[in-house]
Design a protein around this motif. Structure first.
Motif, PDB file in Angstrom:
ATOM      1  N   MET A   1       3.899  -5.762  -6.670  1.00 29.09           N
ATOM      2  CA  MET A   1       2.990  -4.630  -6.633  1.00 29.09           C
ATOM      3  C   MET A   1       3.728  -3.400  -7.181  1.00 29.09           C
ATOM      4  O   MET A   1       4.844  -3.111  -6.787  1.00 29.09           O
ATOM      5  CB  MET A   1       2.512  -4.402  -5.199  1.00 29.09           C
ATOM      6  CG  MET A   1       1.516  -3.284  -5.073  1.00 29.09           C
ATOM      7  SD  MET A   1       0.796  -3.171  -3.433  1.00 29.09           S
ATOM      8  CE  MET A   1      -0.601  -4.249  -3.615  1.00 29.09           C
ATOM      9  N   SER A   2       3.102  -2.701  -8.094  1.00 28.77           N
ATOM     10  CA  SER A   2       3.741  -1.534  -8.720  1.00 28.77           C
ATOM     11  C   SER A   2       3.621  -0.299  -7.836  1.00 28.77           C
ATOM     12  O   SER A   2       2.773  -0.229  -6.942  1.00 28.77           O
ATOM     13  CB  SER A   2       3.096  -1.253 -10.078  1.00 28.77           C
ATOM     14  OG  SER A   2       1.798  -0.738  -9.901  1.00 28.77           O
ATOM     15  N   LEU A   3       4.463   0.674  -8.106  1.00 31.54           N
ATOM     16  CA  LEU A   3       4.409   1.947  -7.388  1.00 31.54           C
ATOM     17  C   LEU A   3       3.053   2.613  -7.589  1.00 31.54           C
ATOM     18  O   LEU A   3       2.468   3.157  -6.645  1.00 31.54           O
ATOM     19  CB  LEU A   3       5.543   2.866  -7.864  1.00 31.54           C
ATOM     20  CG  LEU A   3       5.640   4.224  -7.192  1.00 31.54           C
ATOM     21  CD1 LEU A   3       5.859   4.087  -5.694  1.00 31.54           C
ATOM     22  CD2 LEU A   3       6.752   5.044  -7.814  1.00 31.54           C
ATOM     23  N   TYR A   4       2.527   2.529  -8.823  1.00 33.03           N
ATOM     24  CA  TYR A   4       1.222   3.120  -9.113  1.00 33.03           C
ATOM     25  C   TYR A   4       0.124   2.494  -8.264  1.00 33.03           C
ATOM     26  O   TYR A   4      -0.711   3.195  -7.699  1.00 33.03           O
ATOM     27  CB  TYR A   4       0.881   2.984 -10.604  1.00 33.03           C
ATOM     28  CG  TYR A   4      -0.485   3.527 -10.942  1.00 33.03           C
ATOM     29  CD1 TYR A   4      -0.723   4.901 -10.965  1.00 33.03           C
ATOM     30  CD2 TYR A   4      -1.540   2.674 -11.241  1.00 33.03           C
ATOM     31  CE1 TYR A   4      -1.978   5.406 -11.262  1.00 33.03           C
ATOM     32  CE2 TYR A   4      -2.799   3.167 -11.545  1.00 33.03           C
ATOM     33  CZ  TYR A   4      -3.012   4.528 -11.557  1.00 33.03           C
ATOM     34  OH  TYR A   4      -4.260   5.028 -11.850  1.00 33.03           O
ATOM     35  N   SER A   5       0.129   1.169  -8.146  1.00 30.20           N
ATOM     36  CA  SER A   5      -0.920   0.509  -7.363  1.00 30.20           C
ATOM     37  C   SER A   5      -0.815   0.857  -5.876  1.00 30.20           C
ATOM     38  O   SER A   5      -1.825   0.842  -5.164  1.00 30.20           O
ATOM     39  CB  SER A   5      -0.891  -1.013  -7.568  1.00 30.20           C
ATOM     40  OG  SER A   5       0.326  -1.553  -7.126  1.00 30.20           O
ATOM     41  N   LEU A   6       0.384   1.203  -5.417  1.00 33.77           N
ATOM     42  CA  LEU A   6       0.542   1.646  -4.034  1.00 33.77           C
ATOM     43  C   LEU A   6       0.054   3.078  -3.837  1.00 33.77           C
ATOM     44  O   LEU A   6      -0.569   3.408  -2.828  1.00 33.77           O
ATOM     45  CB  LEU A   6       2.009   1.557  -3.613  1.00 33.77           C
ATOM     46  CG  LEU A   6       2.591   0.161  -3.443  1.00 33.77           C
ATOM     47  CD1 LEU A   6       4.103   0.248  -3.228  1.00 33.77           C
ATOM     48  CD2 LEU A   6       1.933  -0.555  -2.279  1.00 33.77           C
ATOM     49  N   LEU A   7       0.334   3.939  -4.821  1.00 35.50           N
ATOM     50  CA  LEU A   7       0.002   5.356  -4.688  1.00 35.50           C
ATOM     51  C   LEU A   7      -1.429   5.704  -5.097  1.00 35.50           C
ATOM     52  O   LEU A   7      -1.986   6.688  -4.609  1.00 35.50           O
ATOM     53  CB  LEU A   7       0.977   6.198  -5.518  1.00 35.50           C
ATOM     54  CG  LEU A   7       2.424   6.203  -5.037  1.00 35.50           C
ATOM     55  CD1 LEU A   7       3.296   7.006  -5.987  1.00 35.50           C
ATOM     56  CD2 LEU A   7       2.535   6.713  -3.620  1.00 35.50           C
ATOM     57  N   LYS A   8      -2.029   4.911  -5.962  1.00 35.51           N
ATOM     58  CA  LYS A   8      -3.364   5.233  -6.477  1.00 35.51           C
ATOM     59  C   LYS A   8      -4.396   5.447  -5.370  1.00 35.51           C
ATOM     60  O   LYS A   8      -5.114   6.452  -5.399  1.00 35.51           O
ATOM     61  CB  LYS A   8      -3.830   4.169  -7.465  1.00 35.51           C
ATOM     62  CG  LYS A   8      -5.182   4.481  -8.077  1.00 35.51           C
ATOM     63  CD  LYS A   8      -5.606   3.415  -9.078  1.00 35.51           C
ATOM     64  CE  LYS A   8      -7.005   3.690  -9.586  1.00 35.51           C
ATOM     65  NZ  LYS A   8      -7.446   2.661 -10.532  1.00 35.51           N
ATOM     66  N   PRO A   9      -4.509   4.559  -4.375  1.00 32.81           N
ATOM     67  CA  PRO A   9      -5.523   4.801  -3.324  1.00 32.81           C
ATOM     68  C   PRO A   9      -5.293   6.122  -2.577  1.00 32.81           C
ATOM     69  O   PRO A   9      -6.241   6.803  -2.220  1.00 32.81           O
ATOM     70  CB  PRO A   9      -5.371   3.603  -2.383  1.00 32.81           C
ATOM     71  CG  PRO A   9      -4.665   2.564  -3.168  1.00 32.81           C
ATOM     72  CD  PRO A   9      -3.825   3.275  -4.182  1.00 32.81           C
ATOM     73  N   ILE A  10      -4.028   6.479  -2.381  1.00 35.72           N
ATOM     74  CA  ILE A  10      -3.723   7.738  -1.698  1.00 35.72           C
ATOM     75  C   ILE A  10      -4.127   8.918  -2.575  1.00 35.72           C
ATOM     76  O   ILE A  10      -4.820   9.840  -2.127  1.00 35.72           O
ATOM     77  CB  ILE A  10      -2.222   7.821  -1.345  1.00 35.72           C
ATOM     78  CG1 ILE A  10      -1.864   6.711  -0.360  1.00 35.72           C
ATOM     79  CG2 ILE A  10      -1.863   9.202  -0.791  1.00 35.72           C
ATOM     80  CD1 ILE A  10      -0.391   6.479  -0.177  1.00 35.72           C
ATOM     81  N   LEU A  11      -3.712   8.890  -3.841  1.00 40.62           N
ATOM     82  CA  LEU A  11      -4.022   9.992  -4.747  1.00 40.62           C
ATOM     83  C   LEU A  11      -5.521  10.131  -4.984  1.00 40.62           C
ATOM     84  O   LEU A  11      -6.044  11.240  -5.078  1.00 40.62           O
ATOM     85  CB  LEU A  11      -3.282   9.810  -6.076  1.00 40.62           C
ATOM     86  CG  LEU A  11      -1.766   9.980  -5.996  1.00 40.62           C
ATOM     87  CD1 LEU A  11      -1.111   9.575  -7.312  1.00 40.62           C
ATOM     88  CD2 LEU A  11      -1.382  11.386  -5.605  1.00 40.62           C
ATOM     89  N   PHE A  12      -6.229   8.995  -5.073  1.00 41.95           N
ATOM     90  CA  PHE A  12      -7.673   9.042  -5.307  1.00 41.95           C
ATOM     91  C   PHE A  12      -8.450   9.459  -4.058  1.00 41.95           C
ATOM     92  O   PHE A  12      -9.622   9.793  -4.147  1.00 41.95           O
ATOM     93  CB  PHE A  12      -8.179   7.705  -5.843  1.00 41.95           C
ATOM     94  CG  PHE A  12      -8.085   7.586  -7.335  1.00 41.95           C
ATOM     95  CD1 PHE A  12      -6.883   7.788  -7.992  1.00 41.95           C
ATOM     96  CD2 PHE A  12      -9.188   7.279  -8.095  1.00 41.95           C
ATOM     97  CE1 PHE A  12      -6.786   7.691  -9.370  1.00 41.95           C
ATOM     98  CE2 PHE A  12      -9.108   7.178  -9.473  1.00 41.95           C
ATOM     99  CZ  PHE A  12      -7.901   7.386 -10.110  1.00 41.95           C
TER     100      PHE A  12
END
Length: 150
Positions: A1-12
């Motif tokens: 799992m990439s850092l982006y896929s971890l952070l995207k739900p939080i940022l969105f």
């Protein structure tokens, strides 16, 4: 799992402008902490001379992401051959009322109705005082909203 896929739900889950500011601050912290890999020497189809300017590569960053010249050094490390800043106005201005940045997730796009929000020319000049000579910056300029067309 990439850092982006971890952070995207939080940022969105946050308002779009807040997500943008958090992301840019995180990029800057990574740069200043020397945790950001240096892609600035990556050869993306080689250098190109246009109108007497030697661009290290064809990949550029359009204006608006770094409105006030606060992150251009971190962004340059990502491998952009040039970076545009702005739009800068002579005096600071707040831009359009919020919300003014809208996500279109189905289209993987944003609608920007920011309205030239920026900290003004004096702020930008201070930020550019230590710009590396080799870094190519374009600076977009505009008039303040309360300046007449005359």
């Amino acid at each position: 799992m990439s850092l982006y896929s971890l952070l995207k739900p939080i940022l969105f889950s946050l308002p779009t402008e807040i997500s943008h500011h958090l992301s840019m601050h995180a990029l800057n912290i990574a740069y200043r902490s020397k945790l950001l890999p240096d892609f600035s020497t990556v050869n993306l189809s080689g250098s190109h001379e246009i109108m007497g300017i030697n661009f290290p590569n064809r990949l550029g960053l359009a204006a608006g992401l770094d409105k006030n010249g606060q992150y251009y050094q971190a962004l340059s490390q990502l491998g952009f051959g040039f970076i545009e800043i702005g739009t800068i106005t002579p005096r600071p201005q707040s831009g359009n009322p919020k919300p003014r940045l809208f996500r279109l997730p189905a289209n993987q796009a944003l609608i920007n109705r920011m309205g030239f929000n920026n900290k003004g020319l004096d702020f930008l000049l201070k930020k550019l005082a230590h710009k590396p000579k080799k870094l190519i910056l374009g600076i977009n300029i505009g008039k303040n909203a309360d300046t007449s067309m005359d």
